[in-house]
Design a protein around this motif. Structure first.
Motif: not given
Length: 148
Positions: A47-48, A117-118, A122-123, A146-147
């Motif tokens: 899931c993105i 949260s921004s 990314k991971l 997937l962040l």
């Protein structure tokens, strides 16, 4: 030979395809059974999860015992480590479609909207989403994510 026997393999194949295509995996829970999970804008794994956005999770489940209180317990699993993931309101009985006490044998739908949260990196990870009463899980689902 009975004609209905011809449909059994087809049904089993279709069931395996539907279950296998699901982006989530139910994990062990002491107090309930998950029947369906929906994550906004996610039809396949991973899931993105958009950083700076929000995601809605809905879980349909049925309890095997009465529950008086319930709270969120969410983790990100990264390289085998369970990292706590804070939720804005951990009380699962308020604003999430549940009104406690919850009754045995009744199907419930839990719904939570969570901000991503921004500042998160990314991971790729697995999100383990639990709702618990004390140390016992009403439900547990793992969602590959997937962040971005």
């Amino acid at each position: 030979m009975n004609n209905s026997l011809h449909f059994i393999p087809l049904f089993l194949f279709a069931f395996a395809v539907v279950v296998g295509a699901s982006p989530y995996q139910a994990c062990q829970s002491e107090l309930g059974t998950v029947s369906d999970v929906r994550v906004s804008k996610c039809d396949s794994a991973p899931c993105i999860l958009p950083r700076g956005g929000q995601v809605t999770i809905e879980v349909d489940f049925t309890l095997s015992a009465e529950v008086k209180t319930a709270r969120d317990s969410v983790f990100g699993i990264v390289s085998g480590m369970h990292l706590p993931f804070p939720t804005t309101s951990p009380n699962a009985c308020s604003g999430k479609g549940l009104t406690c006490p919850l009754k045995q044998g009744v199907k419930y739908t839990y719904k939570s909207v969570i901000p991503i949260s921004s500042i998160f990196p990314k991971l790729q990870l697995v999100v383990e989403w639990n709702v618990v009463e004390g140390t016992k899980k009403l439900f547990c689902v793992k969602i590959p994510a997937l962040l971005q």
